[in-house]
Design a protein around this motif. Structure first.
Motif, PDB file in Angstrom:
ATOM      1  N   LEU A  59      40.596  41.891  44.689  1.00 38.22           N
ATOM      2  CA  LEU A  59      40.671  40.444  44.497  1.00 38.22           C
ATOM      3  C   LEU A  59      39.314  39.834  44.177  1.00 38.22           C
ATOM      4  O   LEU A  59      39.178  38.608  44.179  1.00 38.22           O
ATOM      5  CB  LEU A  59      41.245  39.784  45.755  1.00 38.22           C
ATOM      6  CG  LEU A  59      42.609  40.284  46.225  1.00 38.22           C
ATOM      7  CD1 LEU A  59      42.978  39.627  47.547  1.00 38.22           C
ATOM      8  CD2 LEU A  59      43.676  40.001  45.184  1.00 38.22           C
ATOM      9  N   LEU A  60      38.322  40.684  43.906  1.00 35.18           N
ATOM     10  CA  LEU A  60      36.971  40.174  43.689  1.00 35.18           C
ATOM     11  C   LEU A  60      36.917  39.181  42.525  1.00 35.18           C
ATOM     12  O   LEU A  60      36.306  38.111  42.641  1.00 35.18           O
ATOM     13  CB  LEU A  60      36.012  41.339  43.426  1.00 35.18           C
ATOM     14  CG  LEU A  60      35.432  42.043  44.649  1.00 35.18           C
ATOM     15  CD1 LEU A  60      34.613  43.257  44.235  1.00 35.18           C
ATOM     16  CD2 LEU A  60      34.584  41.084  45.469  1.00 35.18           C
ATOM     17  N   PHE A  61      37.538  39.530  41.417  1.00 32.98           N
ATOM     18  CA  PHE A  61      37.462  38.639  40.248  1.00 32.98           C
ATOM     19  C   PHE A  61      38.164  37.304  40.499  1.00 32.98           C
ATOM     20  O   PHE A  61      37.594  36.243  40.208  1.00 32.98           O
ATOM     21  CB  PHE A  61      38.036  39.328  39.012  1.00 32.98           C
ATOM     22  CG  PHE A  61      37.971  38.490  37.765  1.00 32.98           C
ATOM     23  CD1 PHE A  61      36.751  38.248  37.143  1.00 32.98           C
ATOM     24  CD2 PHE A  61      39.115  37.910  37.231  1.00 32.98           C
ATOM     25  CE1 PHE A  61      36.677  37.451  36.007  1.00 32.98           C
ATOM     26  CE2 PHE A  61      39.053  37.123  36.105  1.00 32.98           C
ATOM     27  CZ  PHE A  61      37.828  36.893  35.477  1.00 32.98           C
ATOM     28  N   PRO A  62      39.415  37.300  41.032  1.00 31.95           N
ATOM     29  CA  PRO A  62      40.023  35.987  41.342  1.00 31.95           C
ATOM     30  C   PRO A  62      39.207  35.175  42.330  1.00 31.95           C
ATOM     31  O   PRO A  62      39.069  33.957  42.167  1.00 31.95           O
ATOM     32  CB  PRO A  62      41.386  36.373  41.932  1.00 31.95           C
ATOM     33  CG  PRO A  62      41.674  37.718  41.391  1.00 31.95           C
ATOM     34  CD  PRO A  62      40.352  38.407  41.268  1.00 31.95           C
ATOM     35  N   VAL A  63      38.659  35.838  43.357  1.00 29.68           N
ATOM     36  CA  VAL A  63      37.841  35.121  44.333  1.00 29.68           C
ATOM     37  C   VAL A  63      36.597  34.547  43.661  1.00 29.68           C
ATOM     38  O   VAL A  63      36.185  33.409  43.940  1.00 29.68           O
ATOM     39  CB  VAL A  63      37.451  36.060  45.497  1.00 29.68           C
ATOM     40  CG1 VAL A  63      36.394  35.405  46.384  1.00 29.68           C
ATOM     41  CG2 VAL A  63      38.676  36.413  46.327  1.00 29.68           C
ATOM     42  N   TYR A  64      36.021  35.321  42.770  1.00 29.56           N
ATOM     43  CA  TYR A  64      34.826  34.854  42.046  1.00 29.56           C
ATOM     44  C   TYR A  64      35.149  33.628  41.199  1.00 29.56           C
ATOM     45  O   TYR A  64      34.390  32.643  41.205  1.00 29.56           O
ATOM     46  CB  TYR A  64      34.292  35.988  41.171  1.00 29.56           C
ATOM     47  CG  TYR A  64      33.102  35.620  40.320  1.00 29.56           C
ATOM     48  CD1 TYR A  64      31.845  35.447  40.890  1.00 29.56           C
ATOM     49  CD2 TYR A  64      33.242  35.440  38.944  1.00 29.56           C
ATOM     50  CE1 TYR A  64      30.740  35.105  40.109  1.00 29.56           C
ATOM     51  CE2 TYR A  64      32.152  35.095  38.155  1.00 29.56           C
ATOM     52  CZ  TYR A  64      30.907  34.929  38.745  1.00 29.56           C
ATOM     53  OH  TYR A  64      29.825  34.588  37.968  1.00 29.56           O
ATOM     54  N   ARG A  65      36.269  33.661  40.482  1.00 25.92           N
ATOM     55  CA  ARG A  65      36.643  32.525  39.642  1.00 25.92           C
ATOM     56  C   ARG A  65      36.958  31.284  40.488  1.00 25.92           C
ATOM     57  O   ARG A  65      36.571  30.168  40.126  1.00 25.92           O
ATOM     58  CB  ARG A  65      37.874  32.894  38.789  1.00 25.92           C
ATOM     59  CG  ARG A  65      37.630  34.016  37.793  1.00 25.92           C
ATOM     60  CD  ARG A  65      36.583  33.646  36.775  1.00 25.92           C
ATOM     61  NE  ARG A  65      36.955  32.444  36.044  1.00 25.92           N
ATOM     62  CZ  ARG A  65      36.162  31.805  35.192  1.00 25.92           C
ATOM     63  NH1 ARG A  65      34.912  32.251  35.007  1.00 25.92           N
ATOM     64  NH2 ARG A  65      36.554  30.732  34.560  1.00 25.92           N
ATOM     65  N   ILE A  66      37.636  31.473  41.612  1.00 30.26           N
ATOM     66  CA  ILE A  66      37.952  30.344  42.492  1.00 30.26           C
ATOM     67  C   ILE A  66      36.675  29.756  43.085  1.00 30.26           C
ATOM     68  O   ILE A  66      36.524  28.530  43.185  1.00 30.26           O
ATOM     69  CB  ILE A  66      38.909  30.795  43.615  1.00 30.26           C
ATOM     70  CG1 ILE A  66      40.277  31.156  43.034  1.00 30.26           C
ATOM     71  CG2 ILE A  66      39.057  29.699  44.670  1.00 30.26           C
ATOM     72  CD1 ILE A  66      41.222  31.781  44.031  1.00 30.26           C
ATOM     73  N   THR A  67      35.750  30.632  43.461  1.00 28.59           N
ATOM     74  CA  THR A  67      34.480  30.165  44.038  1.00 28.59           C
ATOM     75  C   THR A  67      33.703  29.323  43.040  1.00 28.59           C
ATOM     76  O   THR A  67      33.132  28.286  43.390  1.00 28.59           O
ATOM     77  CB  THR A  67      33.631  31.372  44.480  1.00 28.59           C
ATOM     78  OG1 THR A  67      34.369  32.162  45.406  1.00 28.59           O
ATOM     79  CG2 THR A  67      32.333  30.907  45.131  1.00 28.59           C
ATOM     80  N   ILE A  68      33.680  29.752  41.778  1.00 34.71           N
ATOM     81  CA  ILE A  68      32.989  28.987  40.739  1.00 34.71           C
ATOM     82  C   ILE A  68      33.680  27.636  40.522  1.00 34.71           C
ATOM     83  O   ILE A  68      33.023  26.593  40.418  1.00 34.71           O
ATOM     84  CB  ILE A  68      32.947  29.788  39.419  1.00 34.71           C
ATOM     85  CG1 ILE A  68      32.029  30.996  39.561  1.00 34.71           C
ATOM     86  CG2 ILE A  68      32.461  28.901  38.279  1.00 34.71           C
ATOM     87  CD1 ILE A  68      31.973  31.860  38.316  1.00 34.71           C
TER      88      ILE A  68
END
Length: 214
Positions: A59-68
């Motif tokens: 889930l790293l990429f979805p978490v990264y996009r949500i964080t941004i």
């Protein structure tokens, strides 16, 4: 190293405090509440089991996009929220397994005496589940102390790096400082060894608590 230690301790303290409150409340509800729909309770348990089965790092990429999108990149919150989310399943199931073996008669007697739900949990339930609380505390501290994928993805500022992320800086693009890596790794491991040596008996008590009835 002082900054790295400080950042890691701060993130771990805030994360674990919130984790313990959320997961204790959720596990108490699952073990004591009477659900109108049995399927609803089964679905919640299945969701928690799925949280253990699915690796959090996919889930790293979805978490990264949500964080941004939330503007939380390069902040302590960007690590605290994923750490809490990835620990909910394990912590809740561990608490639930113990609370199911805890006699309801003790709580019923306290309710008859006029105790409120908050007082009941604070004065009776929490002291009894302390071995499990200690186990959850230990496992989560060690996880946060060694966690790297979320830290390297969500933190870019040197002043906010955790200790595991700081050690990785000894490896450059064209060379590797092996002496620095060994020294920093030693400083990373020593606190864990001391911590585990002090609290190892709580791990055994917490993992076996509620496993045997009668």
């Amino acid at each position: 190293m002082g900054t790295l230690y400080g950042n890691t301790f701060l993130i771990a303290a805030v994360t674990i405090a919130i984790e313990l409150i959320i997961t204790f409340m959720s596990s108490y509800a699952l073990s004591r509440m009477v659900f109108r729909s049995v399927r609803l309770k089964q679905s919640i348990m299945a969701l928690l089991l799925a949280g253990l089965a699915i690796p959090a790092f996919i889930l790293l990429f979805p978490v990264y996009r949500i964080t941004i999108s939330l503007g939380l990149l390069n902040s302590y919150v960007s690590l605290i929220i994923p750490y809490i989310a990835t620990s909910v399943s394990f912590n809740t199931l561990l608490f639930t397994g113990f609370l199911r073996g805890f006699p309801r008669e003790v709580e019923e007697a306290a309710i008859i005496d006029g105790r409120s739900l908050f007082t009941l949990c604070k004065s009776i339930v929490v002291p009894v589940v302390m071995p499990v609380v200690a186990t959850v505390f230990i496992f989560n501290v060690l996880y946060i102390w060694n966690e790297f994928p979320f830290a390297v993805t969500l933190i870019n500022k040197e002043s906010m790096q955790t200790i595991s992320l700081g050690i990785s800086q000894f490896k450059g693009r064209f060379n590797i400082d092996y002496g620095g890596i060994i020294a920093a790794s030693t400083l990373l491991i020593i606190p864990q060894l001391v911590f585990f040596a002090i609290f190892q008996r709580f791990i055994i008590e917490g993992m076996t608590a509620g496993a045997v009835k009668g």
